[in-house]
Design a protein around this motif. Structure first.
Motif, PDB file in Angstrom:
ATOM      1  N   THR A   1       8.018  13.488 -10.264  1.00 47.62           N
ATOM      2  CA  THR A   1       9.316  13.266  -9.624  1.00 47.62           C
ATOM      3  C   THR A   1       9.188  12.050  -8.706  1.00 47.62           C
ATOM      4  OG1 THR A   1       8.806  14.704  -7.748  1.00 47.62           O
ATOM      5  CG2 THR A   1       9.940  15.720  -9.611  1.00 47.62           C
ATOM      6  N   LEU A   2      10.319  11.466  -8.366  1.00 45.90           N
ATOM      7  CA  LEU A   2      10.301  10.308  -7.490  1.00 45.90           C
ATOM      8  C   LEU A   2       9.974  10.742  -6.064  1.00 45.90           C
ATOM      9  CD1 LEU A   2      10.790   7.276  -7.218  1.00 45.90           C
ATOM     10  CD2 LEU A   2      13.187   7.795  -6.753  1.00 45.90           C
ATOM     11  N   VAL A   3       8.925  10.165  -5.495  1.00 46.64           N
ATOM     12  CA  VAL A   3       8.490  10.489  -4.137  1.00 46.64           C
ATOM     13  C   VAL A   3       8.544   9.212  -3.311  1.00 46.64           C
ATOM     14  CG1 VAL A   3       6.574  11.273  -2.706  1.00 46.64           C
ATOM     15  CG2 VAL A   3       6.978  12.331  -4.922  1.00 46.64           C
ATOM     16  N   MET A   4       9.297   9.247  -2.205  1.00 46.25           N
ATOM     17  CA  MET A   4       9.342   8.121  -1.274  1.00 46.25           C
ATOM     18  C   MET A   4       9.111   8.674   0.130  1.00 46.25           C
ATOM     19  SD  MET A   4      12.302   5.602  -2.671  1.00 46.25           S
ATOM     20  CE  MET A   4      13.599   6.801  -2.775  1.00 46.25           C
ATOM     21  N   THR A   5       8.046   8.235   0.770  1.00 51.05           N
ATOM     22  CA  THR A   5       7.704   8.721   2.097  1.00 51.05           C
ATOM     23  C   THR A   5       8.567   8.013   3.137  1.00 51.05           C
ATOM     24  OG1 THR A   5       5.436   8.996   1.343  1.00 51.05           O
ATOM     25  CG2 THR A   5       5.818   9.066   3.722  1.00 51.05           C
ATOM     26  N   PRO A   6       9.335   8.764   3.929  1.00 46.38           N
ATOM     27  CA  PRO A   6      10.161   8.130   4.958  1.00 46.38           C
ATOM     28  C   PRO A   6       9.323   7.612   6.127  1.00 46.38           C
ATOM     29  CG  PRO A   6      10.926  10.366   4.479  1.00 46.38           C
ATOM     30  CD  PRO A   6       9.613  10.183   3.795  1.00 46.38           C
ATOM     31  N   LEU A   7       9.864   6.624   6.810  1.00 47.93           N
ATOM     32  CA  LEU A   7       9.205   6.058   7.982  1.00 47.93           C
ATOM     33  C   LEU A   7       8.980   7.128   9.040  1.00 47.93           C
ATOM     34  CD1 LEU A   7       8.255   3.657   9.764  1.00 47.93           C
ATOM     35  CD2 LEU A   7      10.649   3.363  10.406  1.00 47.93           C
ATOM     36  N   GLY A   8       9.947   8.007   9.241  1.00 47.25           N
ATOM     37  CA  GLY A   8       9.842   9.037  10.271  1.00 47.25           C
ATOM     38  C   GLY A   8       8.695   9.998  10.029  1.00 47.25           C
TER      39      GLY A   8
ATOM     40  N   LEU B   1       9.210   4.072   3.808  1.00 49.40           N
ATOM     41  CA  LEU B   1       8.268   3.269   4.585  1.00 49.40           C
ATOM     42  C   LEU B   1       8.046   1.901   3.961  1.00 49.40           C
ATOM     43  CD1 LEU B   1       6.210   3.043   6.903  1.00 49.40           C
ATOM     44  CD2 LEU B   1       4.533   4.074   5.357  1.00 49.40           C
ATOM     45  N   PHE B   2       7.887   1.841   2.640  1.00 52.70           N
ATOM     46  CA  PHE B   2       7.610   0.552   2.002  1.00 52.70           C
ATOM     47  C   PHE B   2       8.779  -0.410   2.160  1.00 52.70           C
ATOM     48  CE2 PHE B   2       9.616   2.884  -1.465  1.00 52.70           C
ATOM     49  CZ  PHE B   2      10.450   1.937  -2.033  1.00 52.70           C
ATOM     50  N   ALA B   3      10.017   0.099   2.181  1.00 52.98           N
ATOM     51  CA  ALA B   3      11.181  -0.766   2.338  1.00 52.98           C
ATOM     52  C   ALA B   3      11.267  -1.318   3.762  1.00 52.98           C
ATOM     53  CB  ALA B   3      12.451  -0.003   1.986  1.00 52.98           C
ATOM     54  N   VAL B   4      11.019  -0.467   4.740  1.00 51.46           N
ATOM     55  CA  VAL B   4      11.085  -0.906   6.140  1.00 51.46           C
ATOM     56  C   VAL B   4      10.010  -1.940   6.422  1.00 51.46           C
ATOM     57  CG1 VAL B   4      10.886  -0.160   8.534  1.00 51.46           C
ATOM     58  CG2 VAL B   4      12.126   1.258   6.904  1.00 51.46           C
ATOM     59  N   LEU B   5       8.782  -1.670   6.005  1.00 47.94           N
ATOM     60  CA  LEU B   5       7.696  -2.621   6.230  1.00 47.94           C
ATOM     61  C   LEU B   5       7.929  -3.921   5.468  1.00 47.94           C
ATOM     62  CD1 LEU B   5       4.496  -0.378   6.114  1.00 47.94           C
ATOM     63  CD2 LEU B   5       5.650  -1.313   8.118  1.00 47.94           C
ATOM     64  N   GLY B   6       8.439  -3.816   4.250  1.00 48.33           N
ATOM     65  CA  GLY B   6       8.696  -5.011   3.447  1.00 48.33           C
ATOM     66  C   GLY B   6       9.765  -5.899   4.050  1.00 48.33           C
ATOM     67  N   VAL B   7      10.861  -5.313   4.481  1.00 47.88           N
ATOM     68  CA  VAL B   7      11.945  -6.095   5.082  1.00 47.88           C
ATOM     69  C   VAL B   7      11.485  -6.724   6.391  1.00 47.88           C
ATOM     70  CG1 VAL B   7      14.221  -5.895   6.164  1.00 47.88           C
ATOM     71  CG2 VAL B   7      13.810  -4.847   3.949  1.00 47.88           C
ATOM     72  N   LEU B   8      10.800  -5.958   7.225  1.00 54.09           N
ATOM     73  CA  LEU B   8      10.312  -6.488   8.491  1.00 54.09           C
ATOM     74  C   LEU B   8       9.293  -7.610   8.259  1.00 54.09           C
ATOM     75  CD1 LEU B   8      10.533  -6.179  11.539  1.00 54.09           C
ATOM     76  CD2 LEU B   8       8.722  -4.487  11.424  1.00 54.09           C
TER      77      LEU B   8
ATOM     78  N   VAL C   1       0.838  -1.205   0.000  1.00 55.42           N
ATOM     79  CA  VAL C   1       0.000   0.000   0.000  1.00 55.42           C
ATOM     80  C   VAL C   1       0.871   1.252   0.000  1.00 55.42           C
ATOM     81  CG1 VAL C   1      -1.642   1.334   1.377  1.00 55.42           C
ATOM     82  CG2 VAL C   1      -1.995  -1.111   1.042  1.00 55.42           C
ATOM     83  N   ALA C   2       1.926   1.259   0.812  1.00 54.25           N
ATOM     84  CA  ALA C   2       2.829   2.412   0.856  1.00 54.25           C
ATOM     85  C   ALA C   2       3.527   2.601  -0.491  1.00 54.25           C
ATOM     86  CB  ALA C   2       3.854   2.231   1.970  1.00 54.25           C
ATOM     87  N   LEU C   3       3.896   1.494  -1.128  1.00 55.98           N
ATOM     88  CA  LEU C   3       4.538   1.580  -2.446  1.00 55.98           C
ATOM     89  C   LEU C   3       3.584   2.145  -3.491  1.00 55.98           C
ATOM     90  CD1 LEU C   3       7.066   0.923  -4.140  1.00 55.98           C
ATOM     91  CD2 LEU C   3       6.054  -1.330  -4.548  1.00 55.98           C
ATOM     92  N   VAL C   4       2.339   1.706  -3.460  1.00 56.81           N
ATOM     93  CA  VAL C   4       1.346   2.217  -4.409  1.00 56.81           C
ATOM     94  C   VAL C   4       1.100   3.704  -4.176  1.00 56.81           C
ATOM     95  CG1 VAL C   4      -1.083   2.081  -5.080  1.00 56.81           C
ATOM     96  CG2 VAL C   4       0.256  -0.008  -4.855  1.00 56.81           C
ATOM     97  N   LEU C   5       0.978   4.111  -2.915  1.00 56.96           N
ATOM     98  CA  LEU C   5       0.763   5.531  -2.614  1.00 56.96           C
ATOM     99  C   LEU C   5       1.951   6.379  -3.078  1.00 56.96           C
ATOM    100  CD1 LEU C   5      -0.869   5.393   0.917  1.00 56.96           C
ATOM    101  CD2 LEU C   5      -1.933   6.095  -1.220  1.00 56.96           C
ATOM    102  N   ASP C   6       3.167   5.900  -2.837  1.00 59.37           N
ATOM    103  CA  ASP C   6       4.338   6.633  -3.317  1.00 59.37           C
ATOM    104  C   ASP C   6       4.375   6.677  -4.837  1.00 59.37           C
ATOM    105  OD1 ASP C   6       5.168   7.220  -0.778  1.00 59.37           O
ATOM    106  OD2 ASP C   6       6.723   5.674  -0.701  1.00 59.37           O
ATOM    107  N   GLY C   7       3.937   5.587  -5.466  1.00 56.79           N
ATOM    108  CA  GLY C   7       3.886   5.567  -6.931  1.00 56.79           C
ATOM    109  C   GLY C   7       2.886   6.568  -7.480  1.00 56.79           C
TER     110      GLY C   7
ATOM    111  N   PRO D   1      18.919   6.854  10.595  1.00 56.43           N
ATOM    112  CA  PRO D   1      18.874   6.290   9.233  1.00 56.43           C
ATOM    113  C   PRO D   1      17.644   5.425   8.983  1.00 56.43           C
ATOM    114  CG  PRO D   1      21.054   6.022  10.164  1.00 56.43           C
ATOM    115  CD  PRO D   1      20.173   6.517  11.265  1.00 56.43           C
ATOM    116  N   LEU D   2      17.175   4.706  10.011  1.00 55.66           N
ATOM    117  CA  LEU D   2      15.973   3.896   9.851  1.00 55.66           C
ATOM    118  C   LEU D   2      14.747   4.779   9.620  1.00 55.66           C
ATOM    119  CD1 LEU D   2      14.775   0.998  10.003  1.00 55.66           C
ATOM    120  CD2 LEU D   2      14.307   1.484  12.401  1.00 55.66           C
TER     121      LEU D   2
END
Length: 99
Positions: free
Chosen positions: A33-40, A79-86, A19-25, A73-74
């Motif tokens: 432009t490339l938008v990636m929402t950070p976890l923080g 957000l999508f990377a952190v949730l995906g890895v976890l 869901v986070a990946l789709v929203l960023d997409g 750094p975390l």
């Protein structure tokens, strides 16, 4: 039972990552432009007080270096990377034993 619970939570985290990946997409397409929402940013928007309490707890009980070296750094990671890895880690931990 524990393995099932780990896999169940892992699948929910993977769904959240998707869901986070789709929203960023969608945001990236809309802004061209490339938008990636950070976890923080997401954590701050969801619960500002818990982020402040976590920072105070880590800096008090561990050290300020742990906050600056590991948590910052975390929190800057997408957000999508952190949730995906976890989610993947929980699924791998909870997988059934090989026969």
């Amino acid at each position: 039972m524990i393995r099932f619970l780990l896999r169940f939570i892992g699948m929910w985290l993977l769904a959240g990552a998707f869901v986070a990946l789709v929203l960023d997409g969608v945001r990236s397409i809309a802004s061209s432009t490339l938008v990636m929402t950070p976890l923080g940013v997401t954590w701050l928007a969801t619960s500002e007080t818990s982020l402040a309490h976590t920072q105070a707890f880590i800096e008090t009980n561990l050290s300020p270096g742990v906050w600056n070296g590991a948590m910052v750094p975390l929190l800057e990671a997408p957000l999508f990377a952190v949730l995906g890895v976890l989610g993947l880690l929980l699924i791998l931990i909870g997988r059934p034993k090989a026969r």
